[in-house]
Write a protein that holds these residues in place. Structure first.
Motif, short mmCIF file in Angstrom:
data_model
loop_
_atom_site.label_atom_id
_atom_site.label_comp_id
_atom_site.label_asym_id
_atom_site.label_seq_id
_atom_site.Cartn_x
_atom_site.Cartn_y
_atom_site.Cartn_z
N ALA A 185 50.15 34.62 37.98
CA ALA A 185 51.33 34.88 38.81
C ALA A 185 51.03 35.94 39.86
CB ALA A 185 52.51 35.30 37.94
N MET A 186 50.32 37.01 39.47
CA MET A 186 49.96 38.05 40.44
C MET A 186 49.04 37.48 41.51
SD MET A 186 49.59 41.61 38.30
CE MET A 186 48.59 41.01 36.95
N GLN A 187 48.07 36.66 41.10
CA GLN A 187 47.15 36.05 42.05
C GLN A 187 47.91 35.17 43.04
OE1 GLN A 187 43.68 36.51 42.36
NE2 GLN A 187 44.07 35.45 44.27
N GLU A 188 48.89 34.40 42.54
CA GLU A 188 49.68 33.52 43.40
C GLU A 188 50.47 34.35 44.42
OE1 GLU A 188 53.52 30.65 42.92
OE2 GLU A 188 51.95 30.45 41.40
N ARG B 248 38.39 38.38 47.13
CA ARG B 248 39.23 37.86 46.05
C ARG B 248 38.59 38.11 44.70
NH1 ARG B 248 43.15 33.30 47.69
NH2 ARG B 248 43.41 33.83 49.86
N ASP B 249 37.26 38.11 44.64
CA ASP B 249 36.58 38.41 43.38
C ASP B 249 36.88 39.84 42.95
OD1 ASP B 249 35.52 35.88 43.23
OD2 ASP B 249 33.57 36.47 44.06
N ASP B 250 36.86 40.75 43.92
CA ASP B 250 37.18 42.15 43.64
C ASP B 250 38.62 42.25 43.15
OD1 ASP B 250 36.85 45.00 43.65
OD2 ASP B 250 37.89 45.07 45.58
N LEU B 251 39.53 41.53 43.79
CA LEU B 251 40.92 41.53 43.39
C LEU B 251 41.09 40.96 41.98
CD1 LEU B 251 43.90 41.94 43.92
CD2 LEU B 251 43.94 39.71 45.03
N ALA B 252 40.44 39.84 41.71
CA ALA B 252 40.54 39.24 40.38
C ALA B 252 40.01 40.19 39.32
CB ALA B 252 39.77 37.92 40.35
N ASP B 253 38.93 40.89 39.64
CA ASP B 253 38.37 41.88 38.70
C ASP B 253 39.37 42.99 38.44
OD1 ASP B 253 36.20 43.09 37.15
OD2 ASP B 253 36.14 44.57 38.77
N ARG B 254 40.00 43.49 39.49
CA ARG B 254 41.00 44.55 39.33
C ARG B 254 42.20 44.08 38.53
NH1 ARG B 254 40.98 48.43 44.46
NH2 ARG B 254 38.79 48.25 44.96
N LEU B 255 42.67 42.88 38.83
CA LEU B 255 43.81 42.34 38.09
C LEU B 255 43.46 42.15 36.62
CD1 LEU B 255 45.24 39.73 40.61
CD2 LEU B 255 46.20 41.96 40.02
N ASN B 256 42.25 41.70 36.36
CA ASN B 256 41.80 41.52 34.98
C ASN B 256 41.79 42.85 34.24
OD1 ASN B 256 40.87 39.89 32.82
ND2 ASN B 256 38.79 40.62 33.21
N ARG B 257 41.35 43.91 34.91
CA ARG B 257 41.35 45.24 34.30
C ARG B 257 42.77 45.70 33.99
NH1 ARG B 257 37.08 48.36 38.14
NH2 ARG B 257 35.43 46.82 37.94
N VAL B 258 43.68 45.45 34.93
CA VAL B 258 45.08 45.83 34.71
C VAL B 258 45.63 45.08 33.50
CG1 VAL B 258 47.41 45.66 35.66
CG2 VAL B 258 45.55 46.51 37.09
N VAL B 259 45.38 43.79 33.42
CA VAL B 259 45.87 43.00 32.30
C VAL B 259 45.29 43.52 30.99
CG1 VAL B 259 45.82 40.71 31.23
CG2 VAL B 259 46.41 40.95 33.65
N ASN B 260 43.99 43.82 30.98
CA ASN B 260 43.37 44.36 29.76
C ASN B 260 43.98 45.69 29.37
OD1 ASN B 260 41.66 42.19 29.35
ND2 ASN B 260 40.00 43.08 30.54
N GLN B 261 44.28 46.53 30.36
CA GLN B 261 44.91 47.82 30.07
C GLN B 261 46.31 47.62 29.52
OE1 GLN B 261 44.47 49.59 33.91
NE2 GLN B 261 42.31 50.04 33.60
N LEU B 262 47.03 46.66 30.06
CA LEU B 262 48.38 46.38 29.56
C LEU B 262 48.31 45.88 28.12
CD1 LEU B 262 49.94 44.66 32.68
CD2 LEU B 262 50.48 46.95 31.80
N LEU B 263 47.34 45.04 27.81
CA LEU B 263 47.18 44.55 26.44
C LEU B 263 46.85 45.70 25.50
CD1 LEU B 263 45.17 41.27 27.08
CD2 LEU B 263 47.49 41.44 26.17
N ALA B 264 46.00 46.62 25.92
CA ALA B 264 45.66 47.77 25.10
C ALA B 264 46.89 48.64 24.86
CB ALA B 264 44.54 48.59 25.74
N MET B 265 47.69 48.84 25.89
CA MET B 265 48.92 49.63 25.74
C MET B 265 49.88 48.94 24.79
SD MET B 265 50.64 52.35 26.38
CE MET B 265 50.22 53.22 27.86
#
Length: 142
Positions: A14-17, A39-56
């Motif tokens: 959804a964020m990518q869209e 876009r690869d950099d963006l996808a990497d950043r979004l993936n990090r955010v998602v992983n951080q949210l999962l950890a939280m």
């Protein structure tokens, strides 16, 4: 695939869209390109955010959909918020302790360190938090 992983993937998609839609608007294209090199950099950043949210979510016991979009200070126990807010407002970069709130109401002691990272256009803040409950329990028993 776990429910949290599926939710994280859905949020990432959804964020990518949304970003793709913004990128298609010519007035914003230059601003987006200045913030994100590819876009690869963006996808990497979004993936990090998602992983951080999962950890939280795992640490606090909140479901992922109750973590997404919340201010990080909402998770800090009220008595500890002024410490965290002062640390952040000064851009401090030393190790300190605060307590975060679990969904069931108990406090979890965490060590936190932040670092301001320079980026063209706007700096961003990277924060690492580590659960120190086991260490605190051991210290209390000594």
């Amino acid at each position: 695939m776990s429910k949290h992983k599926l939710n994280a993937d859905e949020h990432l998609a959804a964020m990518q869209e949304r970003i793709d839609r913004l990128a298609d608007r010519s007035a914003l294209s230059g601003q987006i390109e200045a913030c994100v090199k590819s876009r690869d950099d963006l996808a990497d950043r979004l993936n990090r955010v998602v992983n951080q949210l999962l950890a939280m979510a795992r640490l606090t016991g909140f479901p992922l959909d109750e973590v997404v979009g919340r201010n990080i200070f909402d998770f800090i126990a009220p008595a500890w918020r002024p410490i965290a807010q002062e640390y952040t407002s000064h851009g401090s970069e030393y190790l300190y302790e605060v307590h975060i709130l679990h969904r069931d109401g108990h406090e979890i002691p965490v060590e936190v360190i932040g670092k301001t990272m320079p980026q063209q256009g706007a700096d961003y803040r990277v924060v690492v938090a580590r659960d120190i409950s086991a260490r605190k329990d051991m210290q209390e028993r000594e």
